[in-house]
Design a protein around this motif. Structure first.
Motif, short mmCIF file in Angstrom:
data_model
loop_
_atom_site.label_atom_id
_atom_site.label_comp_id
_atom_site.label_asym_id
_atom_site.label_seq_id
_atom_site.Cartn_x
_atom_site.Cartn_y
_atom_site.Cartn_z
N GLN A 1 0.86 -1.20 0.00
CA GLN A 1 0.00 0.00 0.00
C GLN A 1 0.89 1.26 0.00
O GLN A 1 0.68 2.18 -0.77
N PHE A 2 1.90 1.25 0.87
CA PHE A 2 2.80 2.41 0.93
C PHE A 2 3.58 2.53 -0.39
O PHE A 2 3.68 3.62 -0.97
N SER A 3 4.09 1.41 -0.86
CA SER A 3 4.91 1.43 -2.07
C SER A 3 4.13 1.98 -3.27
O SER A 3 4.64 2.79 -4.05
N ASN A 4 2.89 1.54 -3.42
CA ASN A 4 2.09 2.01 -4.56
C ASN A 4 1.82 3.50 -4.45
O ASN A 4 1.73 4.21 -5.45
N GLN A 5 1.71 3.99 -3.24
CA GLN A 5 1.51 5.42 -3.05
C GLN A 5 2.80 6.19 -3.37
O GLN A 5 2.77 7.26 -3.95
N TYR A 6 3.94 5.63 -3.02
CA TYR A 6 5.24 6.26 -3.28
C TYR A 6 5.58 6.21 -4.78
O TYR A 6 6.19 7.11 -5.32
#
Ligand code: NAD
Length: 427
Positions: free
Chosen positions: A318-323
């Motif tokens: 989730q964090f990676s896709n946002q980054y």
């Protein structure tokens, strides 16, 4: 060493701030770049010579090197080094050649045939970074797909080194690519020269290549001023490593530092499910930094980097896709089941034995990739970047019979009677 955040504790605005990079809110970079572009437009080669003196600290006699200079420089590298560049060239060539697939012709209605054919962009400009480190690998990453695509004119610009020349590795890559000239210009001024042309540097149709913030900003500015296009915003490099308890802390630290040594504005982000691994990576970072020749640069980048503690791999994704990282490394035994959850990333490295460095140099994939969150909407450089895809269609009498009335009705409802008539006269 790494600043640490906990994913669950981040508010939406804190999360947005954390994933934002190279925003240039004050327009400081833009202002510098606009002035450089104006100077190059006005004074052409004279401006380029003066910027070489100002930024690259070298007084040039001429703004290019030709075949004989390139041959001489290429001979200064060892056979082992030549061989390594040849293997990289071959792998990049192998991988990119597979992208030249011909699309099939589609008969949308009987007698109505449509298809697409690629045509090379005629004049392309390749920017090869050469400020804090010279990147011959970038020349291969851009030159190989340009050659495969059949581009007629390949203009290469790179900042001059202290010697007033380029290094032997770049020269050898030019030979592998059969490129006989390189222009000695760096930064925003090189981009302006390729966009507008000067007496020495030819104007091109599309500009490619990564670079620092000045280069990246200049690409987006010239794109809005001329009909030249660009590959993508490929700015200061970044990596995001997802690690769980199966990760090897020494590998993770090495991957973070490989990114950090690019430049002080590079970013290396660790997203980790395990406190034990987080602590171990921190101590490996300290340890490995001791032996890095570019430790000072890497330390500055690490200060600009951080770790995020997550509960599980789903949260990590989730964090990676946002980054939307330029490079994503999955250092977990679960990498196979995780890949389908990746929606935003430039290039992905899977498992414990796949370092990003392999893709940076020699495995075959391209290393010119979207940064600063642009992986949400851009792909990395490929053969497609060097071609236009032109659509074709052919309609015969049967086809006109099938499609004619549809076009007539649609043209009429839009009030475009000449459009309707172009069909009617043929019936
Ligand atoms: P560079 O060639 O991009 O920039 C050097 C030039 O910047 C100099 O020649 C000079 O003209 C200009 N410059 C320097 N200071 C300036 C100033 N104060 N004002 C105006 N112009 C100035 O080389 P670099 O600086 O080493 O940067 C290379 C960058 O490329 C790094 O940030 C690296 O992370 C990035 N990179 C990105 C990718 C990607 O695919 N995104 C791949 C490789 C490298």
């Amino acid at each position: 060493m790494l600043k640490q955040y906990t994913f669950k504790e981040l508010s939406t605005s804190a999360l947005t701030a954390l994933v934002t990079r190279n925003a240039d809110d004050t327009h400081a970079i833009q202002d510098v770049v606009q002035q450089i572009i104006a100077d190059v437009r006005q004074d052409g080669d004279t401006a380029l010579l003066s910027f070489a003196s100002k930024f690259d600290k070298v007084d040039l006699e001429k703004l290019y090197l030709d075949k004989a200079d390139i041959e001489e420089l290429a001979m200064t590298i060892t056979r082992d080094q030549q061989r390594a560049l040849e293997i990289a060239f071959q792998n990049i060539h192998k991988f990119h050649s597979s992208q030249m697939r011909r699309e099939r012709t589609v008969e949308t209605m009987p007698g109505v045939k449509c298809w697409r054919e690629p045509r090379p962009i005629e004049r392309v400009g390749l920017y090869i970074p050469g400020g804090s480190a010279v990147l011959p690998s970038t020349l291969l990453m851009l030159g190989v797909p340009a050659r495969i695509s059949g581009c007629k004119e390949i203009v290469v610009c790179s900042p001059p080194q202290q010697s007033g020349k380029i290094n032997g590795f770049v020269a050898y890559c030019l030979q592998l690519l059969k490129i006989d000239r390189i222009y000695l210009a760096g930064g925003a001024q090189a981009i302006a020269a390729m966009a507008f042309g000067t007496d020495t540097i030819p104007k091109v149709d599309k500009i490619f290549g990564p670079g620092n913030q000045f280069v990246t900003k200049a690409k987006s500015v010239v794109q809005s001023m001329t009909n030249v296009s660009i590959d993508m915003p490929a700015g200061p490099s970044e990596v995001l490593v997802i690690a769980d308890e199966t990760a090897n802390p020494a590998y993770v630290a090495a991957d973070l530092l490989a990114q950090a040594e690019h430049g002080p504005d590079s970013q290396a982000v660790l997203v980790c499910t395990s406190d034990t691994i987080l602590a171990a990576v921190d101590s490996k970072l300290e340890e490995q930094l001791q032996i890095l020749p570019r430790a000072e640069i890497a330390k500055m980048a690490i200060a600009n980097s951080y770790a995020v503690k997550v509960d599980d791999l789903q949260e990590a994704m989730q964090f990676s896709n946002q980054y939307a990282p330029e490079h994503l490394i999955l250092e977990t035994d679960q990498w196979e089941s995780l890949t389908r959850y990746i929606s935003n990333a430039g290039s992905v490295f899977l498992g414990h034995l796949t370092p990003e460095s392999a893709g940076d140099y020699a495995s075959g994939t391209n290393h010119t990739l979207p940064t600063s969150g642009y992986a949400r909407s851009y792909s990395g450089v490929s053969v497609d970047s060097f071609v236009k895809k032109i659509t074709f269609q052919h309609i015969n009498a049967e086809g006109l019979n099938h499609i004619g009335s549809t076009v007539e009705i649609l043209a009429e409802l839009e009030g475009l009677h000449a459009h309707k008539n172009a069909v009617s006269v043929r019936k």
